[in-house]
Scaffold this motif. Sequence first.
Motif, PDB file in Angstrom:
ATOM      1  N   LYS A   5     -79.975 -37.075  12.079  1.00  0.00           N
ATOM      2  CA  LYS A   5     -80.268 -35.641  12.090  1.00  0.00           C
ATOM      3  C   LYS A   5     -80.153 -35.097  13.511  1.00  0.00           C
ATOM      4  CE  LYS A   5     -83.737 -32.208  10.780  1.00  0.00           C
ATOM      5  NZ  LYS A   5     -85.108 -31.981  10.230  1.00  0.00           N
ATOM      6  N   ARG A   7     -79.569 -31.396  16.022  1.00  0.00           N
ATOM      7  CA  ARG A   7     -79.659 -29.946  16.123  1.00  0.00           C
ATOM      8  C   ARG A   7     -78.858 -29.491  17.335  1.00  0.00           C
ATOM      9  NH1 ARG A   7     -81.943 -26.270  12.349  1.00  0.00           N
ATOM     10  NH2 ARG A   7     -83.670 -27.272  11.263  1.00  0.00           N
ATOM     11  N   LYS A  37     -76.868 -26.095  11.850  1.00  0.00           N
ATOM     12  CA  LYS A  37     -77.767 -26.861  12.717  1.00  0.00           C
ATOM     13  C   LYS A  37     -78.093 -26.114  14.014  1.00  0.00           C
ATOM     14  CE  LYS A  37     -75.663 -31.094  10.915  1.00  0.00           C
ATOM     15  NZ  LYS A  37     -76.750 -31.466  10.004  1.00  0.00           N
ATOM     16  N   ILE A  39     -79.584 -23.444  16.676  1.00  0.00           N
ATOM     17  CA  ILE A  39     -80.803 -22.697  16.990  1.00  0.00           C
ATOM     18  C   ILE A  39     -80.532 -21.894  18.261  1.00  0.00           C
ATOM     19  CG2 ILE A  39     -83.264 -22.832  17.538  1.00  0.00           C
ATOM     20  CD1 ILE A  39     -83.014 -25.838  16.553  1.00  0.00           C
ATOM     21  N   SER A  41     -82.269 -19.834  21.303  1.00  0.00           N
ATOM     22  CA  SER A  41     -83.568 -19.694  21.955  1.00  0.00           C
ATOM     23  C   SER A  41     -83.411 -18.752  23.145  1.00  0.00           C
ATOM     24  CB  SER A  41     -84.070 -21.071  22.409  1.00  0.00           C
ATOM     25  OG  SER A  41     -85.421 -21.042  22.793  1.00  0.00           O
ATOM     26  N   PRO A  56     -81.670 -19.443  13.012  1.00  0.00           N
ATOM     27  CA  PRO A  56     -83.015 -19.194  13.537  1.00  0.00           C
ATOM     28  C   PRO A  56     -82.960 -18.804  15.014  1.00  0.00           C
ATOM     29  CG  PRO A  56     -82.647 -21.546  13.221  1.00  0.00           C
ATOM     30  CD  PRO A  56     -81.470 -20.847  12.617  1.00  0.00           C
ATOM     31  N   ALA A  73     -87.548 -24.879  21.586  1.00  0.00           N
ATOM     32  CA  ALA A  73     -86.730 -25.043  20.377  1.00  0.00           C
ATOM     33  C   ALA A  73     -86.836 -26.469  19.838  1.00  0.00           C
ATOM     34  CB  ALA A  73     -85.279 -24.698  20.675  1.00  0.00           C
ATOM     35  N   LYS A  76     -90.153 -27.187  18.146  1.00  0.00           N
ATOM     36  CA  LYS A  76     -90.323 -26.546  16.837  1.00  0.00           C
ATOM     37  C   LYS A  76     -89.435 -27.159  15.767  1.00  0.00           C
ATOM     38  CE  LYS A  76     -90.488 -22.024  14.587  1.00  0.00           C
ATOM     39  NZ  LYS A  76     -90.372 -20.556  14.777  1.00  0.00           N
ATOM     40  N   TYR A  77     -88.202 -27.530  16.140  1.00  0.00           N
ATOM     41  CA  TYR A  77     -87.242 -28.061  15.177  1.00  0.00           C
ATOM     42  C   TYR A  77     -86.951 -29.533  15.497  1.00  0.00           C
ATOM     43  CZ  TYR A  77     -86.484 -23.201  13.826  1.00  0.00           C
ATOM     44  OH  TYR A  77     -86.665 -21.914  13.381  1.00  0.00           O
ATOM     45  N   LYS A  78     -87.542 -30.420  14.738  1.00  0.00           N
ATOM     46  CA  LYS A  78     -87.430 -31.841  15.011  1.00  0.00           C
ATOM     47  C   LYS A  78     -86.058 -32.387  14.617  1.00  0.00           C
ATOM     48  CE  LYS A  78     -91.680 -31.910  16.397  1.00  0.00           C
ATOM     49  NZ  LYS A  78     -91.968 -32.009  17.856  1.00  0.00           N
ATOM     50  N   TYR A  82     -80.413 -33.932  20.148  1.00  0.00           N
ATOM     51  CA  TYR A  82     -80.103 -32.517  20.344  1.00  0.00           C
ATOM     52  C   TYR A  82     -78.851 -32.363  21.197  1.00  0.00           C
ATOM     53  CZ  TYR A  82     -84.943 -31.958  18.794  1.00  0.00           C
ATOM     54  OH  TYR A  82     -86.120 -32.010  18.069  1.00  0.00           O
TER      55      TYR A  82
END
Length: 267
Positions: A5, A7, A37, A39, A41, A56, A73, A76-78, A82
């Motif tokens: 997973k 992001r 995926k 984000i 910020s 988001p 970021a 908040k989003y695991k 990244y």
Amino acid sequence: MFNIKYRIILPTNVKYLDVVKNYIELLKINWPEAYKKLIISTTGSGDFDISFTDIPVIKNDISASLPTCVYNAASKYKADYYFVFLGDAFISRRINNKEVEKLLYSLIKNSINYCRLLPQRSLHMGQCQKEYRNINSNERYTHSFVAFGADLNFIKNEFSNNISDRDFEIRYLKLASKKENLFFEDRAILNKNIFHILPSIQKGKWDRVNLFYLKRKYPKVEFSNRERISWKYECILQIRKLILPIIPDTVSKKIKSKNKKYFDTNF
């Protein structure tokens, strides 16, 4: 393939949302698998529309630094890993998603907590995988905020105290000047630009050469109507890409001291 997973975090000042919109357009074209995926910020103040469909958006304090935007970021989003891109680090060509998955697997398997995504030539060659090589402490500019991969521990350790992206890069420029000649076992730099990253904004203005390329390749994309850098600055940028990472520190500092208009640091 490996069920990892990840992001994508895009930290930005709201004054660069016009550039961010171009980033998103190119991301949809060249890496559609990653779109969901993403984000965004943000930091900064002003009357800007910061709503994006299906993406988001984290609205940080107006004085928050870009590293703080990344930290908030990621908190908040695991995710297992990244990818962080500045808004002008455009994905300029189609990405092979299987290649990215293999890279992620290798980074996590080998406990690489930071990976610069833009390759850079080096005179220091340590342990080398197919996808990347380890960073030597003597190397300049390898710890870059423009485009990198990192795990949550690295993000927490480096970015939880509201340092600026400039402070982050200067910390490792100072380390390089110490000439300790140590290899980071947990930090790496890609051997190949598999993300086809093309940073295209310099001091708030378009890089002329890169904008020309993008407009020709993507005629249907309406790129932001920002001012362009001068041809003199363009020439300096092209030369800098080739020589600054490998020339001696003393020469680098002399060049910077005589051309302060075009460089952010004296290190």
